[in-house]
Write a protein that holds these residues in place. Sequence first.
Motif, short mmCIF file in Angstrom:
data_model
loop_
_atom_site.label_atom_id
_atom_site.label_comp_id
_atom_site.label_asym_id
_atom_site.label_seq_id
_atom_site.Cartn_x
_atom_site.Cartn_y
_atom_site.Cartn_z
N LEU A 1 -45.26 143.71 26.61
CA LEU A 1 -45.59 143.77 25.19
C LEU A 1 -46.86 144.60 25.05
CD1 LEU A 1 -44.96 140.02 24.27
CD2 LEU A 1 -43.35 141.94 24.13
N GLU A 2 -46.71 145.82 24.56
CA GLU A 2 -47.81 146.77 24.47
C GLU A 2 -48.05 147.13 23.02
OE1 GLU A 2 -50.50 147.79 25.52
OE2 GLU A 2 -50.17 149.39 26.97
N ASP A 3 -49.32 147.23 22.62
CA ASP A 3 -49.63 147.59 21.25
C ASP A 3 -49.29 149.04 20.96
OD1 ASP A 3 -51.68 148.47 22.92
OD2 ASP A 3 -53.30 147.97 21.55
N ILE A 4 -49.63 149.94 21.90
CA ILE A 4 -49.42 151.36 21.66
C ILE A 4 -49.18 152.08 22.99
CG2 ILE A 4 -51.90 151.86 21.70
CD1 ILE A 4 -51.33 153.97 19.50
N VAL A 5 -48.21 152.97 22.99
CA VAL A 5 -48.00 153.87 24.12
C VAL A 5 -48.35 155.26 23.62
CG1 VAL A 5 -46.35 154.88 25.73
CG2 VAL A 5 -46.23 152.43 25.20
N ASP A 6 -49.41 155.82 24.20
CA ASP A 6 -49.77 157.20 23.83
C ASP A 6 -49.55 158.11 25.04
OD1 ASP A 6 -52.10 156.28 25.16
OD2 ASP A 6 -53.27 156.26 23.34
N THR A 7 -50.44 158.19 25.99
CA THR A 7 -50.23 159.07 27.15
C THR A 7 -49.13 158.56 28.06
OG1 THR A 7 -51.88 157.98 28.53
CG2 THR A 7 -52.65 159.81 27.13
N GLY A 8 -48.92 157.24 28.07
CA GLY A 8 -47.92 156.64 28.96
C GLY A 8 -48.47 156.26 30.32
N VAL A 9 -49.72 156.61 30.60
CA VAL A 9 -50.32 156.37 31.91
C VAL A 9 -50.40 154.87 32.21
CG1 VAL A 9 -52.45 156.62 33.28
CG2 VAL A 9 -51.57 158.55 31.97
N THR A 10 -50.91 154.09 31.27
CA THR A 10 -51.08 152.65 31.49
C THR A 10 -49.75 151.97 31.73
OG1 THR A 10 -53.06 152.61 30.09
CG2 THR A 10 -51.96 150.50 30.47
N ILE A 11 -48.78 152.23 30.90
CA ILE A 11 -47.49 151.54 31.02
C ILE A 11 -46.77 151.98 32.30
CG2 ILE A 11 -45.92 153.03 29.69
CD1 ILE A 11 -46.29 149.29 29.14
N GLU A 12 -46.88 153.25 32.66
CA GLU A 12 -46.27 153.74 33.90
C GLU A 12 -46.87 153.04 35.12
OE1 GLU A 12 -45.23 158.10 35.46
OE2 GLU A 12 -47.38 157.65 35.56
N LYS A 13 -48.18 152.91 35.14
CA LYS A 13 -48.85 152.24 36.27
C LYS A 13 -48.43 150.78 36.36
CE LYS A 13 -53.29 151.41 38.42
NZ LYS A 13 -53.46 152.23 39.58
N ALA B 1 -41.65 146.79 25.25
CA ALA B 1 -41.65 146.66 23.80
C ALA B 1 -43.03 147.11 23.32
CB ALA B 1 -41.39 145.22 23.38
N THR B 2 -43.07 148.17 22.53
CA THR B 2 -44.34 148.65 22.01
C THR B 2 -44.28 148.73 20.49
OG1 THR B 2 -46.01 150.41 22.10
CG2 THR B 2 -43.72 151.11 22.28
N LEU B 3 -45.32 148.26 19.86
CA LEU B 3 -45.36 148.35 18.41
C LEU B 3 -45.44 149.81 17.97
CD1 LEU B 3 -45.53 147.11 15.59
CD2 LEU B 3 -48.03 147.05 15.89
N LEU B 4 -46.29 150.59 18.65
CA LEU B 4 -46.54 151.97 18.24
C LEU B 4 -46.30 152.92 19.40
CD1 LEU B 4 -49.90 151.20 16.45
CD2 LEU B 4 -47.69 151.52 15.34
N PHE B 5 -45.75 154.09 19.09
CA PHE B 5 -45.52 155.13 20.09
C PHE B 5 -45.95 156.47 19.53
CE2 PHE B 5 -42.25 158.12 22.05
CZ PHE B 5 -43.00 158.34 23.20
N LYS B 6 -46.76 157.19 20.32
CA LYS B 6 -47.21 158.54 19.96
C LYS B 6 -46.45 159.55 20.83
CE LYS B 6 -52.03 157.44 18.82
NZ LYS B 6 -53.43 157.75 19.21
N PRO B 7 -45.27 160.01 20.39
CA PRO B 7 -44.49 160.92 21.23
C PRO B 7 -45.22 162.22 21.56
CG PRO B 7 -43.46 160.64 19.07
CD PRO B 7 -44.61 159.69 19.13
N ASP B 8 -46.05 162.72 20.65
CA ASP B 8 -46.77 163.97 20.91
C ASP B 8 -47.88 163.83 21.94
OD1 ASP B 8 -45.15 165.24 19.07
OD2 ASP B 8 -46.58 165.05 17.43
N ALA B 9 -48.31 162.61 22.21
CA ALA B 9 -49.38 162.38 23.19
C ALA B 9 -48.84 162.00 24.57
CB ALA B 9 -50.31 161.27 22.70
N CYS B 10 -47.57 161.63 24.64
CA CYS B 10 -47.01 161.08 25.87
C CYS B 10 -46.91 162.15 26.96
CB CYS B 10 -45.65 160.45 25.59
SG CYS B 10 -45.12 159.37 26.92
N LYS B 11 -47.50 161.85 28.11
CA LYS B 11 -47.52 162.77 29.24
C LYS B 11 -46.65 162.27 30.40
CE LYS B 11 -52.21 164.18 28.16
NZ LYS B 11 -53.61 164.07 28.51
N ARG B 12 -46.10 161.09 30.27
CA ARG B 12 -45.29 160.49 31.33
C ARG B 12 -43.89 160.24 30.80
NH1 ARG B 12 -49.44 161.73 33.79
NH2 ARG B 12 -50.48 160.39 35.30
#
Length: 179
Positions: free
Chosen positions: A101-113, A129-140
């Motif tokens: 349960l993640e508040d936000i996925v932006d770069t994807g680094v934290t969730i990937e690790k 499950a993430t409340l917010l996702f920033k597709p333009d910031a995602c690097k993973r």
Amino acid sequence: MKRIKLLDKEFALSIPASDIKKALWEMASKINAELHDKNPLMICILNGSFMFSADLMKLIDFPCEISFVKLSSYEGMGSTGKVKQLIGLNEKIEGRTVVLLEDIVDTGVTIEKLIGQLNAQNPRDVKVATLLFKPDACKRNVELDYVGLEIPNDFIVGYGLDYDGYGRNLPDIYTVIDY
């Protein structure tokens, strides 16, 4: 409130609490349909996910467990690119379905690790499950199973998200307007 000030920054309302609640209902409906017979362990990623996790769990209509991990990757308004684990998981997850349960996925680094660390413990499945996702910031390349809202790559606060510790208590989400 349409605008707020936290420390030295100005923020404008971007996602009202009513939109957050609607996204939570939609996510919970999907989780209830897909995981009701899987005995999942929900894992809240602290600090930012505490409000999201609490509100989502109230909408889950089957018995399940929740646990907590504390990770850190942000300082000020930006990701450091390094994930520090401050509090770890105590439950055994081998053979279990785990839902992060993640508040936000932006770069994807934290969730990937975190997914990598959990997969080393042989769960049956790891879902996100993430409340917010920033597709333009995602690097993973991370698979997100339940996404509440896709948002632009802006710095935001509220509903658990913070700016140097402030703003987590706000029921709405605000976008920085004053850099």
